[in-house]
Design a protein around this motif. Structure first.
Motif, PDB file in Angstrom:
ATOM      1  N   GLY A   1      38.222  38.837  38.605  1.00 10.22           N
ATOM      2  CA  GLY A   1      37.811  38.242  39.869  1.00 10.22           C
ATOM      3  C   GLY A   1      38.926  38.124  40.891  1.00 10.22           C
ATOM      4  N   LEU A   2      40.184  38.326  40.453  1.00 11.88           N
ATOM      5  CA  LEU A   2      41.324  38.292  41.372  1.00 11.88           C
ATOM      6  C   LEU A   2      41.682  39.705  41.823  1.00 11.88           C
ATOM      7  CD1 LEU A   2      43.761  35.773  39.615  1.00 11.88           C
ATOM      8  CD2 LEU A   2      42.082  35.290  41.401  1.00 11.88           C
ATOM      9  N   HIS A   3      42.416  39.801  42.915  1.00 15.94           N
ATOM     10  CA  HIS A   3      43.045  41.066  43.296  1.00 15.94           C
ATOM     11  C   HIS A   3      44.396  41.098  42.587  1.00 15.94           C
ATOM     12  CE1 HIS A   3      40.008  41.699  46.353  1.00 15.94           C
ATOM     13  NE2 HIS A   3      40.255  40.496  46.856  1.00 15.94           N
ATOM     14  N   TRP A   4      44.510  41.999  41.622  1.00 16.30           N
ATOM     15  CA  TRP A   4      45.757  41.998  40.862  1.00 16.30           C
ATOM     16  C   TRP A   4      46.188  43.426  40.537  1.00 16.30           C
ATOM     17  CZ3 TRP A   4      46.661  43.851  35.868  1.00 16.30           C
ATOM     18  CH2 TRP A   4      45.526  44.248  35.147  1.00 16.30           C
ATOM     19  N   SER A   5      47.456  43.574  40.239  1.00 20.28           N
ATOM     20  CA  SER A   5      47.991  44.853  39.777  1.00 20.28           C
ATOM     21  C   SER A   5      49.154  44.558  38.848  1.00 20.28           C
ATOM     22  CB  SER A   5      48.453  45.721  40.953  1.00 20.28           C
ATOM     23  OG  SER A   5      49.515  45.100  41.654  1.00 20.28           O
ATOM     24  N   SER A   6      49.727  45.603  38.300  1.00 23.76           N
ATOM     25  CA  SER A   6      50.852  45.414  37.376  1.00 23.76           C
ATOM     26  C   SER A   6      52.026  46.283  37.806  1.00 23.76           C
ATOM     27  CB  SER A   6      50.452  45.744  35.937  1.00 23.76           C
ATOM     28  OG  SER A   6      50.043  47.105  35.826  1.00 23.76           O
ATOM     29  N   PHE A   7      53.210  45.815  37.449  1.00 18.23           N
ATOM     30  CA  PHE A   7      54.439  46.577  37.663  1.00 18.23           C
ATOM     31  C   PHE A   7      55.215  46.551  36.361  1.00 18.23           C
ATOM     32  CE2 PHE A   7      59.047  46.460  38.673  1.00 18.23           C
ATOM     33  CZ  PHE A   7      59.172  47.763  39.128  1.00 18.23           C
ATOM     34  N   LEU A   8      55.513  47.731  35.824  1.00 20.03           N
ATOM     35  CA  LEU A   8      56.133  47.822  34.506  1.00 20.03           C
ATOM     36  C   LEU A   8      57.557  48.341  34.595  1.00 20.03           C
ATOM     37  CD1 LEU A   8      53.195  49.323  32.389  1.00 20.03           C
ATOM     38  CD2 LEU A   8      53.652  46.939  33.005  1.00 20.03           C
ATOM     39  N   LEU A   9      58.455  47.636  33.890  1.00 18.50           N
ATOM     40  CA  LEU A   9      59.852  48.048  33.777  1.00 18.50           C
ATOM     41  C   LEU A   9      60.042  48.882  32.520  1.00 18.50           C
ATOM     42  CD1 LEU A   9      61.467  44.500  34.194  1.00 18.50           C
ATOM     43  CD2 LEU A   9      61.231  46.194  36.000  1.00 18.50           C
ATOM     44  N   ASP A  10      61.121  49.631  32.474  1.00 17.77           N
ATOM     45  CA  ASP A  10      61.584  50.145  31.197  1.00 17.77           C
ATOM     46  C   ASP A  10      62.191  48.978  30.435  1.00 17.77           C
ATOM     47  OD1 ASP A  10      60.807  52.781  31.632  1.00 17.77           O
ATOM     48  OD2 ASP A  10      62.675  53.272  32.672  1.00 17.77           O
TER      49      ASP A  10
ATOM     50  N   ARG B   1      44.638  30.035  33.624  1.00 16.74           N
ATOM     51  CA  ARG B   1      44.088  30.530  34.894  1.00 16.74           C
ATOM     52  C   ARG B   1      44.122  29.419  35.959  1.00 16.74           C
ATOM     53  NH1 ARG B   1      40.379  34.619  36.727  1.00 16.74           N
ATOM     54  NH2 ARG B   1      40.075  34.173  38.947  1.00 16.74           N
ATOM     55  N   ALA B   2      44.011  28.172  35.521  1.00 21.31           N
ATOM     56  CA  ALA B   2      44.019  27.051  36.464  1.00 21.31           C
ATOM     57  C   ALA B   2      45.344  26.921  37.207  1.00 21.31           C
ATOM     58  CB  ALA B   2      43.713  25.747  35.718  1.00 21.31           C
ATOM     59  N   ALA B   3      46.397  27.530  36.679  1.00 21.28           N
ATOM     60  CA  ALA B   3      47.707  27.458  37.334  1.00 21.28           C
ATOM     61  C   ALA B   3      47.823  28.448  38.491  1.00 21.28           C
ATOM     62  CB  ALA B   3      48.815  27.712  36.313  1.00 21.28           C
ATOM     63  N   LEU B   4      46.878  29.389  38.599  1.00 22.50           N
ATOM     64  CA  LEU B   4      46.877  30.363  39.698  1.00 22.50           C
ATOM     65  C   LEU B   4      46.087  29.786  40.870  1.00 22.50           C
ATOM     66  CD1 LEU B   4      47.332  32.147  37.029  1.00 22.50           C
ATOM     67  CD2 LEU B   4      46.573  34.041  38.461  1.00 22.50           C
ATOM     68  N   ARG B   5      46.758  29.665  42.027  1.00 22.46           N
ATOM     69  CA  ARG B   5      46.134  28.967  43.155  1.00 22.46           C
ATOM     70  C   ARG B   5      45.507  29.899  44.192  1.00 22.46           C
ATOM     71  NH1 ARG B   5      50.715  24.382  44.350  1.00 22.46           N
ATOM     72  NH2 ARG B   5      52.139  26.166  44.349  1.00 22.46           N
ATOM     73  N   GLY B   6      45.884  31.179  44.174  1.00 25.24           N
ATOM     74  CA  GLY B   6      45.390  32.096  45.194  1.00 25.24           C
ATOM     75  C   GLY B   6      44.502  33.186  44.621  1.00 25.24           C
ATOM     76  N   LYS B   7      44.384  34.275  45.374  1.00 21.38           N
ATOM     77  CA  LYS B   7      43.508  35.371  44.981  1.00 21.38           C
ATOM     78  C   LYS B   7      44.265  36.636  44.596  1.00 21.38           C
ATOM     79  CE  LYS B   7      39.555  33.831  47.749  1.00 21.38           C
ATOM     80  NZ  LYS B   7      38.575  34.194  48.789  1.00 21.38           N
TER      81      LYS B   7
END
Length: 369
Positions: A67-76, A37-43
């Motif tokens: 605690g972050l704003h995140w989403s996922s994108f899935l490929l076949d 998680r320490a490698a992530l610098r933004g939100k």
């Protein structure tokens, strides 16, 4: 699996000045949220994965993104989906997320996911952070390290891409427990390649531990992954954008990519293409008087010992394979530029390779005269 009570782990550093990063290898790393998680610098974070891997591991990664704003994108799943169309959809996902310049793309999957995620990160706002979380052996030992990203075109593999280094590589070997046997063996091809091009001592170690590696012995596996990653990290540090030495890492790839493309990415896995491609490169080297048959035979025996293919599948056309090899990125001034060897551990770049000699090797491999 190994019966050892101590889970082996390794940390290897890819040294590139301000863009240096760690490669963590061990079991349970996806759950070591404080570490990565320490490698992530933004939100903002976008997790790019596929429909095979996400049901297994996305929830574990998501807990680390709390605690972050995140989403996922899935490929076949599959090489055919490493496409511009999916890059466009991934960029749309970043846009919908409202990702800013300090956002991070998390690549959770194998080489296809890692390459496409890295290329997406390189494109968004001219370059944002990304983290590699490889879930296949092949991606752990090769594609996740070194910053090569890209997508395929109908004309050939990886013809479009960018060098974009990750912030970290999280190689959780626990994800290999769910890896099908064929996929696992394909990853061993890249391990063997590293030894074949630059480390005869490691090659001999692989010969001695082939059975343990085929059985997924954990101690042998971590040692093999770490040795290959350490070798590649050194090459990348010396030649990040493949102006010289790094091209050696493509041993077997010009043949292998042609085989993959001719098979429409469905006949051979990448590692299987590399396995057959290495053997074809060794046979061509032997034909050109560069190496001895004994080295070719040692390579063939090791590939067979870990369950990898050594033959070109039936139905392939040598003329078509040669035409595809002409599209390889290493070629210069309209001439073939191949990675060949002078025996185990002694690969070199050879320019102006005679196409007639290459075609002869392909015809023999395709059982044509």
């Amino acid at each position: 699996m190994s019966t050892s009570t101590t889970t082996p782990s390794e940390t290897i550093h890819v040294t590139l000045g301000e863009r240096s990063y760690p490669v963590w290898i061990g079991r349970g790393l996806l759950d070591d949220h404080a570490r990565w998680r320490a490698a992530l610098r933004g939100k903002h974070a976008l997790v790019i994965s596929n429909h095979t891997v996400a049901p297994l591991y996305l929830e574990r990664v998501a807990r680390g993104l709390d605690g972050l704003h995140w989403s996922s994108f899935l490929l076949d799943d599959g090489e055919a989906h490493k496409s511009f169309a999916n890059v466009g959809l991934a960029l749309d996902a970043l846009s919908t997320l409202g990702a800013t310049r300090d956002a991070c793309v998390v690549a959770l999957g194998g080489g296809v996911v890692g390459d496409l995620a890295g290329f997406t990160a390189a494109c968004w706002m001219r370059g944002i952070d990304f983290i590699q979380m490889p879930t296949t052996l092949l991606s752990m030992v090769d594609s996740s390290v070194g910053g090569k990203t890209g997508v395929n075109l109908p004309a050939g593999k990886n013809l479009v891409g960018a060098f974009h280094q990750p912030r970290a590589v999280v190689a959780d070997i626990g994800t290999l427990d769910s890896l099908p046997v064929r996929e696992y063996r394909a990853g061993l091809a890249e391990v063997i390649k590293g030894a074949a091009i630059g480390d005869e001592t490691f090659f001999a170690w692989l010969e001695q531990h082939a059975d343990a590696l085929a059985a997924r012995d954990e101690n042998a596996l971590v040692q093999a992954i770490a040795t290959k990653v350490r070798y590649k990290a050194g090459v990348v540090a010396r030649d990040e954008t493949e102006q010289g030495e790094r091209a050696l890492l493509n041993f077997g790839h010009t043949f292998g990519h042609a085989l993959e493309t001719a098979g429409h990415y469905t006949t051979l896995l990448h590692g299987e293409g590399v396995a057959v491609g290495m053997l074809l490169a060794a046979r061509l080297s032997e034909r050109l008087g560069m190496s001895a048959q004994a080295d070719t035979l040692r390579l063939e025996r090791l590939l067979l010992a870990v369950g990898l293919p050594t033959e070109v599948p039936s139905g392939f056309d040598p003329e078509q394979l040669l035409a595809l090899m002409r599209l390889d990125k290493k070629n210069t001034a309209g001439t073939l530029r191949l990675i060949l060897w002078r025996g185990i551990g002694r690969a070199e770049i050879v320019s102006g390779v005679n196409e007639a000699e290459v075609l002869a090797v392909l015809r023999e491999a395709c059982h044509q005269r």
